[in-house]
Scaffold this motif. Structure first.
Motif, PDB file in Angstrom:
ATOM      1  N   ALA A  53       0.802  -1.226   0.000  1.00 19.23           N
ATOM      2  CA  ALA A  53       0.000   0.000   0.000  1.00 19.23           C
ATOM      3  C   ALA A  53       0.831   1.270   0.000  1.00 19.23           C
ATOM      4  O   ALA A  53       0.346   2.326  -0.413  1.00 19.23           O
ATOM      5  N   THR A  54       2.066   1.206   0.453  1.00 16.62           N
ATOM      6  CA  THR A  54       2.829   2.432   0.587  1.00 16.62           C
ATOM      7  C   THR A  54       3.038   3.121  -0.757  1.00 16.62           C
ATOM      8  O   THR A  54       3.341   2.487  -1.763  1.00 16.62           O
ATOM      9  N   LEU A  55       2.904   4.436  -0.769  1.00 18.70           N
ATOM     10  CA  LEU A  55       3.156   5.210  -1.976  1.00 18.70           C
ATOM     11  C   LEU A  55       4.634   5.567  -2.126  1.00 18.70           C
ATOM     12  O   LEU A  55       5.033   6.094  -3.165  1.00 18.70           O
ATOM     13  N   PHE A  56       5.447   5.270  -1.117  1.00 20.20           N
ATOM     14  CA  PHE A  56       6.856   5.602  -1.225  1.00 20.20           C
ATOM     15  C   PHE A  56       7.559   4.772  -2.300  1.00 20.20           C
ATOM     16  O   PHE A  56       8.474   5.260  -2.976  1.00 20.20           O
ATOM     17  N   THR A  57       7.135   3.521  -2.475  1.00 22.60           N
ATOM     18  CA  THR A  57       7.799   2.686  -3.475  1.00 22.60           C
ATOM     19  C   THR A  57       7.586   3.221  -4.894  1.00 22.60           C
ATOM     20  O   THR A  57       8.565   3.455  -5.619  1.00 22.60           O
ATOM     21  N   PRO A  58       6.351   3.435  -5.357  1.00 26.82           N
ATOM     22  CA  PRO A  58       6.209   3.953  -6.729  1.00 26.82           C
ATOM     23  C   PRO A  58       6.844   5.318  -6.921  1.00 26.82           C
ATOM     24  O   PRO A  58       7.402   5.594  -7.990  1.00 26.82           O
ATOM     25  N   TRP A  59       6.827   6.158  -5.890  1.00 25.27           N
ATOM     26  CA  TRP A  59       7.394   7.493  -6.073  1.00 25.27           C
ATOM     27  C   TRP A  59       8.909   7.491  -5.932  1.00 25.27           C
ATOM     28  O   TRP A  59       9.601   8.324  -6.544  1.00 25.27           O
ATOM     29  N   ALA A  60       9.463   6.558  -5.182  1.00 23.52           N
ATOM     30  CA  ALA A  60      10.920   6.418  -5.155  1.00 23.52           C
ATOM     31  C   ALA A  60      11.430   5.986  -6.529  1.00 23.52           C
ATOM     32  O   ALA A  60      12.467   6.474  -7.017  1.00 23.52           O
ATOM     33  N   VAL A  65      14.070   7.532 -11.732  1.00 25.14           N
ATOM     34  CA  VAL A  65      14.050   7.648 -13.189  1.00 25.14           C
ATOM     35  C   VAL A  65      14.113   9.101 -13.618  1.00 25.14           C
ATOM     36  O   VAL A  65      14.855   9.463 -14.544  1.00 25.14           O
ATOM     37  N   THR A  66      13.325   9.958 -12.971  1.00 21.65           N
ATOM     38  CA  THR A  66      13.277  11.366 -13.348  1.00 21.65           C
ATOM     39  C   THR A  66      14.633  12.044 -13.169  1.00 21.65           C
ATOM     40  O   THR A  66      15.026  12.902 -13.970  1.00 21.65           O
ATOM     41  N   LEU A  67      15.370  11.638 -12.139  1.00 15.77           N
ATOM     42  CA  LEU A  67      16.709  12.176 -11.891  1.00 15.77           C
ATOM     43  C   LEU A  67      17.790  11.449 -12.701  1.00 15.77           C
ATOM     44  O   LEU A  67      18.970  11.781 -12.584  1.00 15.77           O
ATOM     45  N   ARG A  68      17.388  10.437 -13.477  1.00 14.79           N
ATOM     46  CA  ARG A  68      18.293   9.661 -14.345  1.00 14.79           C
ATOM     47  C   ARG A  68      19.327   8.864 -13.540  1.00 14.79           C
ATOM     48  O   ARG A  68      20.427   8.585 -14.020  1.00 14.79           O
ATOM     49  N   ILE A  69      18.987   8.458 -12.338  1.00 15.98           N
ATOM     50  CA  ILE A  69      19.929   7.728 -11.492  1.00 15.98           C
ATOM     51  C   ILE A  69      20.392   6.417 -12.142  1.00 15.98           C
ATOM     52  O   ILE A  69      21.607   6.161 -12.236  1.00 15.98           O
ATOM     53  N   HIS A 126      15.586   0.679 -22.353  1.00 14.52           N
ATOM     54  CA  HIS A 126      15.310  -0.724 -22.065  1.00 14.52           C
ATOM     55  C   HIS A 126      14.005  -1.129 -22.750  1.00 14.52           C
ATOM     56  O   HIS A 126      13.055  -0.346 -22.833  1.00 14.52           O
ATOM     57  N   ALA A 127      13.964  -2.373 -23.226  1.00 13.16           N
ATOM     58  CA  ALA A 127      12.808  -2.839 -23.999  1.00 13.16           C
ATOM     59  C   ALA A 127      11.499  -2.761 -23.230  1.00 13.16           C
ATOM     60  O   ALA A 127      10.431  -2.611 -23.829  1.00 13.16           O
ATOM     61  N   ALA A 128      11.564  -2.835 -21.901  1.00 10.20           N
ATOM     62  CA  ALA A 128      10.328  -2.796 -21.115  1.00 10.20           C
ATOM     63  C   ALA A 128       9.643  -1.445 -21.180  1.00 10.20           C
ATOM     64  O   ALA A 128       8.435  -1.335 -20.930  1.00 10.20           O
ATOM     65  N   GLY A 129      10.390  -0.386 -21.470  1.00 10.13           N
ATOM     66  CA  GLY A 129       9.797   0.944 -21.582  1.00 10.13           C
ATOM     67  C   GLY A 129       9.343   1.560 -20.275  1.00 10.13           C
ATOM     68  O   GLY A 129       8.546   2.500 -20.271  1.00 10.13           O
ATOM     69  N   LEU A 130       9.848   1.046 -19.142  1.00  7.09           N
ATOM     70  CA  LEU A 130       9.387   1.556 -17.856  1.00  7.09           C
ATOM     71  C   LEU A 130       9.834   2.993 -17.610  1.00  7.09           C
ATOM     72  O   LEU A 130       9.111   3.774 -16.986  1.00  7.09           O
ATOM     73  N   ALA A 131      11.019   3.353 -18.083  1.00  7.92           N
ATOM     74  CA  ALA A 131      11.540   4.692 -17.787  1.00  7.92           C
ATOM     75  C   ALA A 131      10.618   5.779 -18.316  1.00  7.92           C
ATOM     76  O   ALA A 131      10.283   6.736 -17.600  1.00  7.92           O
ATOM     77  N   SER A 132      10.182   5.650 -19.560  1.00  4.22           N
ATOM     78  CA  SER A 132       9.312   6.681 -20.119  1.00  4.22           C
ATOM     79  C   SER A 132       7.964   6.727 -19.418  1.00  4.22           C
ATOM     80  O   SER A 132       7.336   7.784 -19.320  1.00  4.22           O
ATOM     81  N   ALA A 148       4.123   5.560 -29.816  1.00  2.00           N
ATOM     82  CA  ALA A 148       5.052   5.171 -30.875  1.00  2.00           C
ATOM     83  C   ALA A 148       6.119   4.214 -30.351  1.00  2.00           C
ATOM     84  O   ALA A 148       6.496   3.250 -31.035  1.00  2.00           O
ATOM     85  N   ALA A 149       6.609   4.477 -29.133  1.00  2.00           N
ATOM     86  CA  ALA A 149       7.615   3.589 -28.552  1.00  2.00           C
ATOM     87  C   ALA A 149       7.044   2.192 -28.340  1.00  2.00           C
ATOM     88  O   ALA A 149       7.714   1.180 -28.610  1.00  2.00           O
ATOM     89  N   HIS A 150       5.801   2.127 -27.867  1.00  2.00           N
ATOM     90  CA  HIS A 150       5.169   0.820 -27.674  1.00  2.00           C
ATOM     91  C   HIS A 150       4.973   0.113 -29.013  1.00  2.00           C
ATOM     92  O   HIS A 150       5.239  -1.091 -29.154  1.00  2.00           O
ATOM     93  N   ALA A 151       4.529   0.864 -30.034  1.00  2.00           N
ATOM     94  CA  ALA A 151       4.300   0.265 -31.345  1.00  2.00           C
ATOM     95  C   ALA A 151       5.604  -0.234 -31.960  1.00  2.00           C
ATOM     96  O   ALA A 151       5.625  -1.268 -32.639  1.00  2.00           O
ATOM     97  N   ALA A 152       6.692   0.503 -31.725  1.00  2.00           N
ATOM     98  CA  ALA A 152       7.984   0.084 -32.268  1.00  2.00           C
ATOM     99  C   ALA A 152       8.431  -1.242 -31.672  1.00  2.00           C
ATOM    100  O   ALA A 152       9.100  -2.046 -32.344  1.00  2.00           O
ATOM    101  N   GLU A 153       8.081  -1.505 -30.430  1.00  4.44           N
ATOM    102  CA  GLU A 153       8.400  -2.794 -29.811  1.00  4.44           C
ATOM    103  C   GLU A 153       7.438  -3.881 -30.266  1.00  4.44           C
ATOM    104  O   GLU A 153       7.828  -5.035 -30.477  1.00  4.44           O
ATOM    105  N   LEU A 154       6.178  -3.505 -30.447  1.00  2.00           N
ATOM    106  CA  LEU A 154       5.154  -4.488 -30.798  1.00  2.00           C
ATOM    107  C   LEU A 154       5.282  -4.968 -32.234  1.00  2.00           C
ATOM    108  O   LEU A 154       5.065  -6.151 -32.529  1.00  2.00           O
ATOM    109  N   GLY A 155       5.619  -4.065 -33.158  1.00  2.00           N
ATOM    110  CA  GLY A 155       5.612  -4.394 -34.573  1.00  2.00           C
ATOM    111  C   GLY A 155       6.410  -5.628 -34.941  1.00  2.00           C
ATOM    112  O   GLY A 155       5.879  -6.553 -35.592  1.00  2.00           O
ATOM    113  N   PRO A 156       7.688  -5.722 -34.557  1.00  2.00           N
ATOM    114  CA  PRO A 156       8.467  -6.913 -34.919  1.00  2.00           C
ATOM    115  C   PRO A 156       7.912  -8.208 -34.336  1.00  2.00           C
ATOM    116  O   PRO A 156       8.017  -9.278 -34.954  1.00  2.00           O
TER     117      PRO A 156
END
Length: 350
Positions: free
Chosen positions: A19-26, A31-35, A94-100, A157-165
């Motif tokens: 339930a904690t919101l600290f995990t998703p926001w951490a 990612v936002t700080l590009r760590i 990364h192929a998962a696209g989580l950063a964006s 577009a990023a999702h479609a680029a991964e899905l297409g192949p």
């Protein structure tokens, strides 16, 4: 064998951690700080990492501590940091696209995260909450905010680029000759399919402003000479003569009446032996835990569609009913990207 029953303390700890919101926001902060990217580039000293990330060093150390507990980072020595077991998937590219999806510098990611706080209201009403905090329904908001629209388009577009192949290699295209990609954006999916199957020609259909940007994608794939680009809505008549109409991540954006209308347009565009290939997440009829990763993702996206669009992901039975209402018969459902819960749902004219 069934898991043993949790003690009350164990159950409390498990729910509290979920339930904690600290995990998703951490994770979003990292990612936002590009760590993860900076560490992957060799910046492992915490002081230098803070400087490069534009962060206050002591505050960054506190974030790093939490990320270590999440197994995103490791600290092999004082003021030294490296990527942990889970850290690599948060890198850009990364192929998962989580950063964006997590980067709060992206207007669409930021706005979507804001919408999640409206989930209780969405569940009470069964309606999207997007207009409640943005002042406009989802599609109108994109049209009125160029930065938001561009961010959304880039994510799609990023999702479609991964899905297409994947769609190009895992679906049987041997009997087709002409493919119409309906709501195909800037053409990434169609380009990948045609590049892999030289006997195919295609038509890309989407709104005029969207398909006007498809040229570079089609040229880069070497298929521009085999594609007709048509600006228009999928609620209007589609170009006819299609052996296959592709609807990739389209129907989940629309409630049932609109989804049936889109399928009818596709049915009208088909040749006599044609088919409609829908790429969507398919929900289990009855959810069970522990869930397959794909079903977890599908359930999250189902809630997202509720929040954004008064729409949702569907079960096989629900797809079958949509097809029947549009004069189509569901013939097969085949896993496409199991980890993402994506399937091809194929319809033929009844």
């Amino acid at each position: 064998m069934a898991d043993r029953n949790l003690t009350d303390d164990e159950a409390t700890a498990k729910v509290a951690r979920a339930a904690t919101l600290f995990t998703p926001w951490a994770l979003r902060a990292a990612v936002t700080l590009r760590i993860p990217d900076l560490i992957a580039e060799g910046v492992t000293d915490v002081g230098e990492l803070a400087r490069r990330a534009g962060a206050e060093p002591n505050a960054l150390r506190r974030l790093i501590r939490y990320l270590v507990l999440l197994e995103v980072l490791r600290t092999p020595a004082a003021d030294r940091v490296e990527l942990g077991e889970l850290g690599a998937v948060l890198r850009r590219g990364h192929a998962a696209g989580l950063a964006s999806a997590l980067d709060q510098a992206e207007p669409f990611a930021r706005r979507g995260d804001e919408a999640i706080s409206g989930l209780p209201e969405a569940v009470r009403t069964g309606k999207s909450v997007w207009a409640g905090f943005s002042g406009r329904p989802f599609w109108d908001d994109l049209a009125a905010d160029p930065a938001l629209d561009q961010s959304f388009a880039a994510a799609m577009a990023a999702h479609a680029a991964e899905l297409g192949p994947v769609l190009a290699t895992r679906h049987d295209w041997s009997s087709a000759r002409r493919v119409v990609d309906v709501g195909g954006g800037t053409g990434h999916v169609l380009a990948a399919v045609l590049a892999a199957h030289r006997h195919l020609t295609g038509t890309l259909v989407d709104l005029p402003d969207t398909v006007s940007q498809a040229g570079p994608v089609l040229v880069a794939a070497g298929v521009a000479d085999r594609v007709d680009v048509v600006g228009g809505s999928f609620f209007d008549p589609l170009p006819d003569g299609a052996d296959v109409c592709v609807l990739a991540n389209i129907l989940h954006d629309w409630p049932d009446d609109d989804a049936v209308a889109i399928l009818r347009r596709c049915a009208s565009a088909l040749t006599g032996t044609g088919r409609v290939v829908v790429v969507e997440r398919v929900l289990d009829d009855v959810p069970v835990a522990p869930a397959e990763p794909g079903q977890f993702v599908a359930s999250q996206r189902d809630l997202a569609m509720l929040l954004l669009l008064d729409a949702g992901e569907r079960t096989a039975a629900e797809f079958r009913a949509l097809g029947a209402a549009a004069g189509l018969k569901l013939t097969e459902i085949v896993p496409l990207v199991p980890g993402q819960g994506l399937f091809t749902v194929t319809f033929e004219v009844r």
